[in-house]
Design a protein around this motif. Structure first.
Motif, PDB file in Angstrom:
ATOM      1  N   ASP A 270      29.904 -43.313  -1.676  1.00 48.25           N
ATOM      2  CA  ASP A 270      29.794 -42.336  -0.589  1.00 48.25           C
ATOM      3  C   ASP A 270      30.498 -41.048  -0.985  1.00 48.25           C
ATOM      4  O   ASP A 270      31.722 -40.987  -1.030  1.00 48.25           O
ATOM      5  CB  ASP A 270      30.398 -42.899   0.697  1.00 48.25           C
ATOM      6  CG  ASP A 270      30.247 -41.950   1.879  1.00 48.25           C
ATOM      7  OD1 ASP A 270      29.595 -40.888   1.718  1.00 48.25           O
ATOM      8  OD2 ASP A 270      30.781 -42.247   2.961  1.00 48.25           O
ATOM      9  N   TYR A 271      29.699 -40.034  -1.300  1.00 45.21           N
ATOM     10  CA  TYR A 271      30.297 -38.781  -1.790  1.00 45.21           C
ATOM     11  C   TYR A 271      31.081 -38.043  -0.716  1.00 45.21           C
ATOM     12  O   TYR A 271      31.781 -37.075  -1.015  1.00 45.21           O
ATOM     13  CB  TYR A 271      29.215 -37.896  -2.396  1.00 45.21           C
ATOM     14  CG  TYR A 271      28.457 -36.979  -1.449  1.00 45.21           C
ATOM     15  CD1 TYR A 271      28.047 -37.406  -0.190  1.00 45.21           C
ATOM     16  CD2 TYR A 271      28.125 -35.682  -1.823  1.00 45.21           C
ATOM     17  CE1 TYR A 271      27.350 -36.560   0.654  1.00 45.21           C
ATOM     18  CE2 TYR A 271      27.428 -34.840  -0.991  1.00 45.21           C
ATOM     19  CZ  TYR A 271      27.047 -35.280   0.247  1.00 45.21           C
ATOM     20  OH  TYR A 271      26.365 -34.447   1.090  1.00 45.21           O
ATOM     21  N   ALA A 272      30.981 -38.498   0.536  1.00 47.72           N
ATOM     22  CA  ALA A 272      31.769 -37.896   1.610  1.00 47.72           C
ATOM     23  C   ALA A 272      33.144 -38.552   1.735  1.00 47.72           C
ATOM     24  O   ALA A 272      33.935 -38.164   2.589  1.00 47.72           O
ATOM     25  CB  ALA A 272      31.023 -38.009   2.940  1.00 47.72           C
ATOM     26  N   GLY A 273      33.430 -39.535   0.889  1.00 53.36           N
ATOM     27  CA  GLY A 273      34.729 -40.184   0.911  1.00 53.36           C
ATOM     28  C   GLY A 273      35.849 -39.181   0.732  1.00 53.36           C
ATOM     29  O   GLY A 273      35.703 -38.189   0.002  1.00 53.36           O
ATOM     30  N   LYS A 274      36.979 -39.428   1.372  1.00 52.05           N
ATOM     31  CA  LYS A 274      38.031 -38.414   1.424  1.00 52.05           C
ATOM     32  C   LYS A 274      38.629 -38.092   0.062  1.00 52.05           C
ATOM     33  O   LYS A 274      39.219 -37.023  -0.118  1.00 52.05           O
ATOM     34  CB  LYS A 274      39.133 -38.854   2.386  1.00 52.05           C
ATOM     35  CG  LYS A 274      39.924 -40.085   1.973  1.00 52.05           C
ATOM     36  CD  LYS A 274      40.926 -40.445   3.074  1.00 52.05           C
ATOM     37  CE  LYS A 274      41.770 -41.649   2.713  1.00 52.05           C
ATOM     38  NZ  LYS A 274      42.689 -42.037   3.806  1.00 52.05           N
ATOM     39  N   GLU A 275      38.468 -38.991  -0.916  1.00 48.94           N
ATOM     40  CA  GLU A 275      39.043 -38.746  -2.229  1.00 48.94           C
ATOM     41  C   GLU A 275      38.098 -38.003  -3.160  1.00 48.94           C
ATOM     42  O   GLU A 275      38.503 -37.482  -4.194  1.00 48.94           O
ATOM     43  CB  GLU A 275      39.456 -40.085  -2.845  1.00 48.94           C
ATOM     44  CG  GLU A 275      40.324 -39.967  -4.055  1.00 48.94           C
ATOM     45  CD  GLU A 275      40.922 -41.284  -4.483  1.00 48.94           C
ATOM     46  OE1 GLU A 275      40.700 -41.690  -5.640  1.00 48.94           O
ATOM     47  OE2 GLU A 275      41.628 -41.909  -3.672  1.00 48.94           O
ATOM     48  N   TRP A 276      36.832 -37.948  -2.788  1.00 45.51           N
ATOM     49  CA  TRP A 276      35.849 -37.298  -3.642  1.00 45.51           C
ATOM     50  C   TRP A 276      35.972 -35.776  -3.557  1.00 45.51           C
ATOM     51  O   TRP A 276      36.108 -35.208  -2.477  1.00 45.51           O
ATOM     52  CB  TRP A 276      34.429 -37.696  -3.243  1.00 45.51           C
ATOM     53  CG  TRP A 276      34.056 -39.114  -3.566  1.00 45.51           C
ATOM     54  CD1 TRP A 276      34.798 -40.229  -3.339  1.00 45.51           C
ATOM     55  CD2 TRP A 276      32.848 -39.562  -4.158  1.00 45.51           C
ATOM     56  NE1 TRP A 276      34.118 -41.351  -3.749  1.00 45.51           N
ATOM     57  CE2 TRP A 276      32.912 -40.976  -4.254  1.00 45.51           C
ATOM     58  CE3 TRP A 276      31.698 -38.919  -4.597  1.00 45.51           C
ATOM     59  CZ2 TRP A 276      31.880 -41.739  -4.791  1.00 45.51           C
ATOM     60  CZ3 TRP A 276      30.656 -39.675  -5.119  1.00 45.51           C
ATOM     61  CH2 TRP A 276      30.753 -41.075  -5.222  1.00 45.51           C
ATOM     62  N   MET A 277      35.902 -35.127  -4.702  1.00 45.69           N
ATOM     63  CA  MET A 277      35.932 -33.677  -4.770  1.00 45.69           C
ATOM     64  C   MET A 277      34.557 -33.109  -5.125  1.00 45.69           C
ATOM     65  O   MET A 277      34.197 -32.019  -4.705  1.00 45.69           O
ATOM     66  CB  MET A 277      36.968 -33.231  -5.809  1.00 45.69           C
ATOM     67  CG  MET A 277      38.384 -33.679  -5.491  1.00 45.69           C
ATOM     68  SD  MET A 277      39.529 -33.464  -6.879  1.00 45.69           S
ATOM     69  CE  MET A 277      39.529 -31.683  -7.068  1.00 45.69           C
ATOM     70  N   TRP A 278      33.812 -33.857  -5.922  1.00 45.29           N
ATOM     71  CA  TRP A 278      32.491 -33.397  -6.372  1.00 45.29           C
ATOM     72  C   TRP A 278      31.649 -34.619  -6.702  1.00 45.29           C
ATOM     73  O   TRP A 278      32.125 -35.552  -7.361  1.00 45.29           O
ATOM     74  CB  TRP A 278      32.648 -32.508  -7.599  1.00 45.29           C
ATOM     75  CG  TRP A 278      31.366 -32.020  -8.228  1.00 45.29           C
ATOM     76  CD1 TRP A 278      30.179 -31.784  -7.602  1.00 45.29           C
ATOM     77  CD2 TRP A 278      31.166 -31.706  -9.615  1.00 45.29           C
ATOM     78  NE1 TRP A 278      29.240 -31.341  -8.511  1.00 45.29           N
ATOM     79  CE2 TRP A 278      29.820 -31.275  -9.744  1.00 45.29           C
ATOM     80  CE3 TRP A 278      31.981 -31.740 -10.739  1.00 45.29           C
ATOM     81  CZ2 TRP A 278      29.288 -30.892 -10.969  1.00 45.29           C
ATOM     82  CZ3 TRP A 278      31.445 -31.353 -11.960  1.00 45.29           C
ATOM     83  CH2 TRP A 278      30.114 -30.923 -12.075  1.00 45.29           C
ATOM     84  N   GLY A 279      30.429 -34.651  -6.201  1.00 43.73           N
ATOM     85  CA  GLY A 279      29.535 -35.766  -6.486  1.00 43.73           C
ATOM     86  C   GLY A 279      28.140 -35.458  -5.986  1.00 43.73           C
ATOM     87  O   GLY A 279      27.901 -34.436  -5.341  1.00 43.73           O
ATOM     88  N   SER A 280      27.226 -36.337  -6.304  1.00 44.97           N
ATOM     89  CA  SER A 280      25.844 -36.199  -5.843  1.00 44.97           C
ATOM     90  C   SER A 280      25.529 -37.265  -4.813  1.00 44.97           C
ATOM     91  O   SER A 280      25.848 -38.438  -5.002  1.00 44.97           O
ATOM     92  CB  SER A 280      24.859 -36.335  -7.011  1.00 44.97           C
ATOM     93  OG  SER A 280      24.825 -35.170  -7.799  1.00 44.97           O
ATOM     94  N   HIS A 281      24.902 -36.838  -3.730  1.00 41.19           N
ATOM     95  CA  HIS A 281      24.419 -37.764  -2.715  1.00 41.19           C
ATOM     96  C   HIS A 281      22.936 -38.001  -2.948  1.00 41.19           C
ATOM     97  O   HIS A 281      22.144 -37.060  -3.023  1.00 41.19           O
ATOM     98  CB  HIS A 281      24.634 -37.188  -1.315  1.00 41.19           C
ATOM     99  CG  HIS A 281      23.966 -37.976  -0.230  1.00 41.19           C
ATOM    100  ND1 HIS A 281      24.278 -39.288   0.028  1.00 41.19           N
ATOM    101  CD2 HIS A 281      22.965 -37.646   0.643  1.00 41.19           C
ATOM    102  CE1 HIS A 281      23.536 -39.730   1.023  1.00 41.19           C
ATOM    103  NE2 HIS A 281      22.723 -38.763   1.402  1.00 41.19           N
ATOM    104  N   ILE A 282      22.549 -39.246  -3.089  1.00 39.77           N
ATOM    105  CA  ILE A 282      21.149 -39.580  -3.326  1.00 39.77           C
ATOM    106  C   ILE A 282      20.513 -39.934  -1.985  1.00 39.77           C
ATOM    107  O   ILE A 282      20.764 -41.015  -1.441  1.00 39.77           O
ATOM    108  CB  ILE A 282      21.007 -40.781  -4.291  1.00 39.77           C
ATOM    109  CG1 ILE A 282      21.976 -40.653  -5.469  1.00 39.77           C
ATOM    110  CG2 ILE A 282      19.567 -40.898  -4.756  1.00 39.77           C
ATOM    111  CD1 ILE A 282      21.812 -39.423  -6.294  1.00 39.77           C
ATOM    112  N   ASN A 283      19.740 -39.006  -1.426  1.00 39.80           N
ATOM    113  CA  ASN A 283      19.123 -39.321  -0.142  1.00 39.80           C
ATOM    114  C   ASN A 283      17.815 -40.072  -0.353  1.00 39.80           C
ATOM    115  O   ASN A 283      17.257 -40.124  -1.446  1.00 39.80           O
ATOM    116  CB  ASN A 283      18.923 -38.068   0.717  1.00 39.80           C
ATOM    117  CG  ASN A 283      17.946 -37.084   0.114  1.00 39.80           C
ATOM    118  OD1 ASN A 283      16.860 -37.456  -0.294  1.00 39.80           O
ATOM    119  ND2 ASN A 283      18.324 -35.813   0.060  1.00 39.80           N
ATOM    120  N   GLU A 284      17.351 -40.661   0.714  1.00 39.88           N
ATOM    121  CA  GLU A 284      16.250 -41.615   0.619  1.00 39.88           C
ATOM    122  C   GLU A 284      14.958 -40.996   0.102  1.00 39.88           C
ATOM    123  O   GLU A 284      14.203 -41.630  -0.637  1.00 39.88           O
ATOM    124  CB  GLU A 284      16.017 -42.269   1.983  1.00 39.88           C
ATOM    125  CG  GLU A 284      15.121 -43.486   1.945  1.00 39.88           C
ATOM    126  CD  GLU A 284      15.138 -44.268   3.252  1.00 39.88           C
ATOM    127  OE1 GLU A 284      14.507 -45.335   3.296  1.00 39.88           O
ATOM    128  OE2 GLU A 284      15.775 -43.799   4.214  1.00 39.88           O
TER     129      GLU A 284
END
Length: 491
Positions: A270-284
């Motif tokens: 979950d790229y919205a996790g509080k520890e994440w600074m940068w990531g990709s969200h794979i939507n459906e």
């Protein structure tokens, strides 16, 4: 409704343009629908192109299903290391695991990262070449320019680590790096020196760190100031610029919380996790099914590669993790993974990972982590330990106490403390695309001995000295044929 439809068409066209390759890449010639001028006229147009870059980080560029954006390249650099284990023969990245692909100039394994990173660079350069004269608010121009500079710096940084020799602090790094590409065009560029490449990387990072001050990004697929600071810290660590690394890592982690133990074991998806600074969200609607990161690095997706060759952790490393450490729960020494209720068709191997979990057995989507705040603690701690600063152990303690209830403040100093930080880095960042780079930057040999690596599967690549020429991956032969200015690494 019509307006939204037009926007969707425009966005799709932009993505198609962004995703094309070779000389067709962002072709300035008119197409049936739009011209280059049309898609670079306003800051809104360039925002669409920037969103296209964000999207391009998790799309399949090549024909092979495992070659899916940054997630695929993260797998490569961990599989080439010692901490990710193939418990069975598997065709995906097997030639990286046994180091044959990285030493073959015709291999798709070297073509994939080389082409992918330069595609992103070219897209970033398109924005940088147009942003100053485009129509729109200055605030938007700063955001566009800042993020494009970060992409260009990040990609050159990844490339020079793979294809150039390691950076050595305090010497003239005149060894060949990679071509520095700072403009859009089809002309060829020779390889710049490693020093020249890092000089440009830092120039781009410094400008981005100024431009992105005050910017609030909408989500973690965008690159804000903390990411700019984090990338500056990463690069400084690689160069051995300890004071800069410590300073920027401390800045980058300011105000970003660490996960607690309960949050830590939920699946890193979950790229919205509080520890994440940068990531990709794979939507459906944008999933790549068997090409997603979760189709290779998760434990629960029902695919051939997951059923037959799930990724395992180096057993020697795992056995050093205290039982009081929550990170030990990300791997199963028995391979049963009782909490996942794996179907009987899933082959069970010891020490397999459940760090990354896909949405379900039938849905391989798993958000991809490019930067977490935990890394910043590790960078700051290592840099301060190298400098001999008294608070290095305290920085490490601030991180590890959230993972291991039995951890106490280290009394080690010097190289012994650095070694402890490296151990924490290995278990904290397992599977996130750092191990090969870490071995190379620290001039360490590859050592898979005494663990669960199968010498038959690795083709007897168990120990590789730090002086081996294969630490410099070969430039793709197709690139050299197209651009004779590029010289090959030692064959």
């Amino acid at each position: 409704m019509k307006s939204n439809y037009i926007k969707q068409i425009f966005f799709a066209i932009s993505l198609l343009v962004l995703s094309s390759c070779s000389d067709d890449f962002l072709d300035k010639k008119p197409t049936e629908y739009v011209t280059y001028e049309d898609i670079t006229k306003t800051t809104d147009d360039l925002m669409t192109l920037l969103n296209g870059i964000h999207r391009s980080l998790y799309i399949r560029y090549e024909s092979n299903q495992n070659e899916n954006g940054l997630g695929g390249m993260m797998q490569q650099v961990d599989i080439a290391g010692d901490d990710v284990v193939f418990p069975a023969t598997n065709g995906w990245f097997l030639q990286v695991y046994n180091w044959n692909g990285v030493a073959n100039e015709n291999a798709q394994d070297v073509r994939f990262p080389y082409r992918t990173y330069y595609r992103i660079i070219r897209n970033a350069n398109t924005i940088l070449g147009a942003v100053d004269t485009t129509i729109g608010p200055d605030a938007d121009k700063k955001v566009l320019k800042g993020q494009a500079l970060l992409y260009r710096a990040f990609c050159h940084y990844q490339l020079v680590q793979l294809f150039g020799k390691r950076y050595v602090n305090g010497v003239d790094n005149s060894q060949l790096g990679v071509p520095l590409v700072l403009v859009v065009g089809n002309e060829g560029f020779a390889r710049s020196t490693v020093e020249q490449v890092y000089t440009q990387i830092n120039k781009d990072l410094d400008e981005a760190n100024t431009l992105l001050v005050g910017y609030t990004k909408p989500n973690n697929s965008h690159l804000g100031l903390s990411v700019a600071q984090g990338l500056k810290a990463r690069v400084a660590l690689t160069q051995g610029n300890w004071a800069i690394a410590a300073d920027y890592a401390a800045k980058a982690k300011t105000g970003i919380a660490l996960m607690n133990a309960e949050e830590y074991v939920k699946g890193f998806n979950d790229y919205a996790g509080k520890e994440w600074m940068w990531g990709s969200h794979i939507n459906e609607v944008q999933t790549d099914y068997f090409g997603n990161f979760g189709a290779y690095m998760s434990r629960n997706y029902n695919s051939t590669v997951i059923r037959t060759c799930p990724k395992a952790i180096n057993s020697k490393l795992y056995n050093l993790i205290p039982t009081t450490d929550v990170r030990s729960k990300l791997f199963d020494k028995t391979g049963v993974h009782a909490s996942l209720n794996l179907p009987s068709s899933f082959t069970k191997y010891p020490y397999t990972s459940q760090k990354f979990l896909s949405v379900s057995t039938g849905d391989s989507r798993c958000d991809v982590p490019y930067m977490r705040v935990a890394e910043m603690y590790l960078i700051e701690a290592e840099a301060k330990a190298r400098l001999g600063q008294a608070d290095a152990a305290a920085v490490l303690f601030a991180l590890v106490k959230t993972r291991d209830t039995g951890y106490t403040l280290s009394t080690k100093t010097g190289q012994a403390l650095v070694d402890e930080i490296w151990f924490q880095r290995r278990i904290e960042l397992w599977g996130e695309g750092f191990r090969f780079y870490d071995l190379k930057r620290t001039n360490s040999p590859l050592d898979r001995s005494g663990a669960n690596h199968n010498s038959t599967i690795t083709n007897n690549v168990i120990n590789v000295p730090a002086t081996d020429k294969r630490w410099q991956w070969l430039i793709p032969r197709a690139e050299i044929n197209a651009n004779p200015l590029v010289k090959q690494n030692e064959l």
